[in-house]
Design a protein around this motif. Structure first.
Motif, PDB file in Angstrom:
ATOM      1  N   LYS A   1      -1.385  19.536   8.005  1.00 19.50           N
ATOM      2  CA  LYS A   1      -0.933  18.255   7.468  1.00 19.50           C
ATOM      3  C   LYS A   1      -1.857  17.822   6.354  1.00 19.50           C
ATOM      4  CE  LYS A   1       1.045  14.909   9.964  1.00 19.50           C
ATOM      5  NZ  LYS A   1       1.105  13.840  10.949  1.00 19.50           N
TER       6      LYS A   1
ATOM      7  N   PRO B   1      -3.322  14.733   4.488  1.00 16.35           N
ATOM      8  CA  PRO B   1      -3.406  13.290   4.776  1.00 16.35           C
ATOM      9  C   PRO B   1      -2.548  12.479   3.810  1.00 16.35           C
ATOM     10  CG  PRO B   1      -5.595  14.283   4.756  1.00 16.35           C
ATOM     11  CD  PRO B   1      -4.619  15.322   4.282  1.00 16.35           C
ATOM     12  N   GLY B   2      -1.762  11.620   4.381  1.00 18.25           N
ATOM     13  CA  GLY B   2      -0.934  10.730   3.581  1.00 18.25           C
ATOM     14  C   GLY B   2       0.442  11.302   3.270  1.00 18.25           C
TER      15      GLY B   2
ATOM     16  N   TYR C   1       2.679  13.007   5.303  1.00 17.45           N
ATOM     17  CA  TYR C   1       3.680  12.795   6.327  1.00 17.45           C
ATOM     18  C   TYR C   1       3.445  11.510   7.110  1.00 17.45           C
ATOM     19  CZ  TYR C   1       4.698  17.646   5.301  1.00 17.45           C
ATOM     20  OH  TYR C   1       4.998  18.804   4.656  1.00 17.45           O
ATOM     21  N   GLU C   2       2.653  10.615   6.557  1.00 16.64           N
ATOM     22  CA  GLU C   2       2.362   9.376   7.269  1.00 16.64           C
ATOM     23  C   GLU C   2       3.521   8.403   7.131  1.00 16.64           C
ATOM     24  OE1 GLU C   2      -1.649   7.646   7.194  1.00 16.64           O
ATOM     25  OE2 GLU C   2      -2.129   9.276   5.811  1.00 16.64           O
ATOM     26  N   ASP C   3       3.569   7.509   8.087  1.00 16.87           N
ATOM     27  CA  ASP C   3       4.568   6.448   8.087  1.00 16.87           C
ATOM     28  C   ASP C   3       4.394   5.617   6.813  1.00 16.87           C
ATOM     29  OD1 ASP C   3       6.192   4.274   8.558  1.00 16.87           O
ATOM     30  OD2 ASP C   3       5.245   3.708  10.454  1.00 16.87           O
TER      31      ASP C   3
ATOM     32  N   VAL D   1       2.528   2.364   7.255  1.00 15.21           N
ATOM     33  CA  VAL D   1       1.078   2.508   7.407  1.00 15.21           C
ATOM     34  C   VAL D   1       0.441   2.729   6.041  1.00 15.21           C
ATOM     35  CG1 VAL D   1      -0.747   3.965   8.387  1.00 15.21           C
ATOM     36  CG2 VAL D   1       1.243   3.360   9.777  1.00 15.21           C
ATOM     37  N   VAL D   2       1.054   3.580   5.240  1.00 20.52           N
ATOM     38  CA  VAL D   2       0.535   3.864   3.892  1.00 20.52           C
ATOM     39  C   VAL D   2       0.542   2.592   3.051  1.00 20.52           C
ATOM     40  CG1 VAL D   2       0.968   5.144   1.759  1.00 20.52           C
ATOM     41  CG2 VAL D   2       1.201   6.297   3.964  1.00 20.52           C
TER      42      VAL D   2
END
Length: 194
Positions: A3, A5-6, A8-10, A13-14
């Motif tokens: 992964k 970072p950032g 595949y984040e929601d 949240v981002v």
């Protein structure tokens, strides 16, 4: 699959993290206005933006607070060591002067000149010893404080705080001190002290 970072984040949240970063960046930019113009020029948008990002989770505040406590303990310990040495020197001089006084009281008149010359030499020898030991103590203190600075730079660099790396360059040290001042002011704002 690794992964990034950032990636595949929601998105919520981002967006929240980005909002926090912009808020912290705005606060930092306001604080920078109080610094000298030469320092303001060295604190680029990128440095302040990366600092804001590093401050989001509060870890940097905890690290800086821990380093500050270690520094204060070190300074107090070194100060106490120097006081102890000063006290020992004062006691040595008082004891020597006491012995000299006793010797003069028990000395025959024809030996007084020789005795005083010998005592003056003893006193000068003691004063030179005191001077040398104080100089060595002061050098030890400077070296220990320099090592603390290196330890702090290393810790902050490893923590990812922008602008921190091991250096003895006075301009870079000034920049790092200003960054620390900004971090401490931001910490005070975050905890509601200011």
């Amino acid at each position: 699959m690794n992964k990034i970072p950032g990636l595949y984040e929601d998105p919520v949240v981002v967006a929240k993290r980005q909002e926090q970063q912009y808020y912290l960046l705005s606060q930092l930019q306001n604080l920078v206005k109080d610094l000298s113009s030469s320092c303001q020029q060295r604190l680029s948008y990128d440095i302040l933006s990366n600092l804001a990002l590093a401050l989001i989770d509060g870890t940097v505040f905890e690290i800086v607070q821990g380093l500050l406590e270690i520094q204060h303990l070190t300074e107090k310990n070194l100060y106490n060591q120097r006081l102890k040495l000063h006290s020992e020197h004062r006691a040595l001089k008082q004891e020597l002067l006491r012995k000299h006084k006793e010797a003069i009281q028990g000395c025959k008149a024809h030996n007084l000149t020789v005795l005083r010359a010998t005592q003056q030499k003893e006193l000068e020898t003691l004063e030179q010893r005191v001077k040398d030991e104080q100089r060595m103590m002061d050098e030890k203190i400077v070296l220990e404080l320099d090592q603390k600075v290196i330890d702090q730079q290393n810790t902050l660099e490893k923590a990812g705080v922008p602008g921190f790396y091991i250096t003895t360059n006075p301009k870079e040290l000034t920049l790092q001190m200003n960054l620390l001042e900004l971090i401490l002011k931001m910490q005070q704002k975050a905890s509601g002290i200011c």
